[in-house]
Motif scaffolding. Structure first.
Motif, PDB file in Angstrom:
ATOM      1  N   ILE A  51     -40.341  44.898  47.192  1.00  0.00           N
ATOM      2  CA  ILE A  51     -41.190  43.792  46.920  1.00  0.00           C
ATOM      3  C   ILE A  51     -42.612  44.415  46.198  1.00  0.00           C
ATOM      4  O   ILE A  51     -41.942  43.421  45.035  1.00  0.00           O
ATOM      5  CB  ILE A  51     -42.410  42.977  48.336  1.00  0.00           C
ATOM      6  N   VAL A  52     -42.799  44.948  45.802  1.00  0.00           N
ATOM      7  CA  VAL A  52     -43.653  45.839  44.709  1.00  0.00           C
ATOM      8  C   VAL A  52     -43.310  47.524  45.505  1.00  0.00           C
ATOM      9  O   VAL A  52     -43.319  47.922  45.757  1.00  0.00           O
ATOM     10  CB  VAL A  52     -45.102  45.363  45.045  1.00  0.00           C
ATOM     11  N   ALA A  53     -43.658  48.285  44.114  1.00  0.00           N
ATOM     12  CA  ALA A  53     -43.952  49.380  43.506  1.00  0.00           C
ATOM     13  C   ALA A  53     -45.108  49.369  42.884  1.00  0.00           C
ATOM     14  O   ALA A  53     -44.701  49.371  41.669  1.00  0.00           O
ATOM     15  CB  ALA A  53     -42.846  49.781  43.576  1.00  0.00           C
ATOM     16  N   ALA A  54     -45.523  50.960  43.203  1.00  0.00           N
ATOM     17  CA  ALA A  54     -46.567  51.685  41.918  1.00  0.00           C
ATOM     18  C   ALA A  54     -46.080  53.302  42.109  1.00  0.00           C
ATOM     19  O   ALA A  54     -45.960  53.898  42.923  1.00  0.00           O
ATOM     20  CB  ALA A  54     -48.027  51.207  42.409  1.00  0.00           C
ATOM     21  N   LYS A  79     -54.478  52.106  44.594  1.00  0.00           N
ATOM     22  CA  LYS A  79     -55.139  50.933  44.414  1.00  0.00           C
ATOM     23  C   LYS A  79     -54.377  50.022  43.937  1.00  0.00           C
ATOM     24  O   LYS A  79     -54.200  49.288  44.377  1.00  0.00           O
ATOM     25  CB  LYS A  79     -56.196  51.082  43.613  1.00  0.00           C
ATOM     26  N   ALA A  80     -53.226  50.608  43.313  1.00  0.00           N
ATOM     27  CA  ALA A  80     -51.920  49.535  41.946  1.00  0.00           C
ATOM     28  C   ALA A  80     -51.275  49.150  43.114  1.00  0.00           C
ATOM     29  O   ALA A  80     -51.258  47.745  42.955  1.00  0.00           O
ATOM     30  CB  ALA A  80     -51.380  50.665  41.150  1.00  0.00           C
ATOM     31  N   VAL A  81     -50.424  50.026  44.013  1.00  0.00           N
ATOM     32  CA  VAL A  81     -50.234  49.028  44.795  1.00  0.00           C
ATOM     33  C   VAL A  81     -50.609  47.961  45.850  1.00  0.00           C
ATOM     34  O   VAL A  81     -49.806  47.179  45.977  1.00  0.00           O
ATOM     35  CB  VAL A  81     -49.316  49.827  45.591  1.00  0.00           C
ATOM     36  N   ALA A  88     -48.637  39.641  44.476  1.00  0.00           N
ATOM     37  CA  ALA A  88     -47.415  38.235  45.176  1.00  0.00           C
ATOM     38  C   ALA A  88     -47.270  38.141  46.618  1.00  0.00           C
ATOM     39  O   ALA A  88     -46.356  38.020  47.263  1.00  0.00           O
ATOM     40  CB  ALA A  88     -46.567  40.143  45.722  1.00  0.00           C
ATOM     41  N   GLY A  89     -48.615  38.019  47.805  1.00  0.00           N
ATOM     42  CA  GLY A  89     -49.054  37.684  48.841  1.00  0.00           C
ATOM     43  C   GLY A  89     -48.151  38.390  49.614  1.00  0.00           C
ATOM     44  O   GLY A  89     -48.469  38.239  50.688  1.00  0.00           O
ATOM     45  N   VAL A  90     -48.028  39.646  50.161  1.00  0.00           N
ATOM     46  CA  VAL A  90     -48.492  40.398  50.583  1.00  0.00           C
ATOM     47  C   VAL A  90     -50.097  40.963  50.985  1.00  0.00           C
ATOM     48  O   VAL A  90     -50.368  41.795  50.784  1.00  0.00           O
ATOM     49  CB  VAL A  90     -47.476  41.563  50.919  1.00  0.00           C
ATOM     50  N   LYS A  91     -50.234  40.802  52.750  1.00  0.00           N
ATOM     51  CA  LYS A  91     -51.431  41.204  52.533  1.00  0.00           C
ATOM     52  C   LYS A  91     -51.544  42.571  53.748  1.00  0.00           C
ATOM     53  O   LYS A  91     -52.606  43.636  53.852  1.00  0.00           O
ATOM     54  CB  LYS A  91     -52.394  40.751  53.047  1.00  0.00           C
TER      55      LYS A  91
END
Length: 120
Positions: A51-54, A79-81, A88-91
Motif C-alpha cells: 500500500i505504502v512504503a518509506a 513518521k513518513a510511513v 492512503a486511508g490506513v489507520k
C-alpha cells in the motif's frame, strides 16, 4: 554465517505466523533493517500488494538524514510511513518486526509510527 541467517528466517516465519492469527484483516507494517539503511512498508496480504512504503533511501528523506543507519533515520522513516498510510486511508496495522529483535532502530521506527498516528 549460514546458521545466523537460518535462525533469522526461522524467527521471521514464527513472527509472521503469529501475525496471521491475530491480524483480522489488517495490513501489516513490515520492517527491513540492513547495516546501512532501514525501510518499512505497509502490505495488504489479502490483495498481495504494498500500500505504502518509506525508506532511508527515498530522495525526499535522504536529504534530511546524516546517515541511513541510525535511530534518527529510523524515526524519520517511521513518521513518513505513518503519514503516507494515513493519507492512503490506513489507520490500523499489525507490526511485523521481520525476525529482528524489538530493540534499537526497529523499536524507534515503531514508536515514531505510533506517534504519527498509526494504531498497532
Amino acid at each position: 554465517m549460514a546458521e545466523v541467517k537460518e535462525m533469522t528466517n526461522k524467527r521471521a516465519r514464527r513472527t509472521r505466523s503469529k501475525i496471521r492469527r491475530v491480524s483480522k484483516g489488517r495490513p501489516r507494517l513490515s520492517v527491513f533493517r540492513s547495516s546501512k539503511n532501514i525501510s518499512a512498508q505497509i502490505i495488504d496480504d489479502a490483495a498481495g500488494r504494498t500500500i505504502v512504503a518509506a525508506s532511508s533511501l527515498d530522495k525526499d528523506l535522504r536529504e534530511s538524514l546524516a546517515k541511513g543507519s541510525d535511530k534518527a533515520a529510523a524515526a524519520i522513516v517511521g513518521k513518513a510511513v505513518a503519514e503516507r498510510a494515513l493519507k492512503a486511508g490506513v489507520k490500523d496495522v499489525v507490526f511485523d518486526r521481520g525476525g529482528y529483535v524489538y530493540h534499537g532502530r526497529v523499536k524507534t521506527l515503531a514508536e515514531a509510527a505510533r506517534e504519527a498516528g498509526l494504531n498497532f
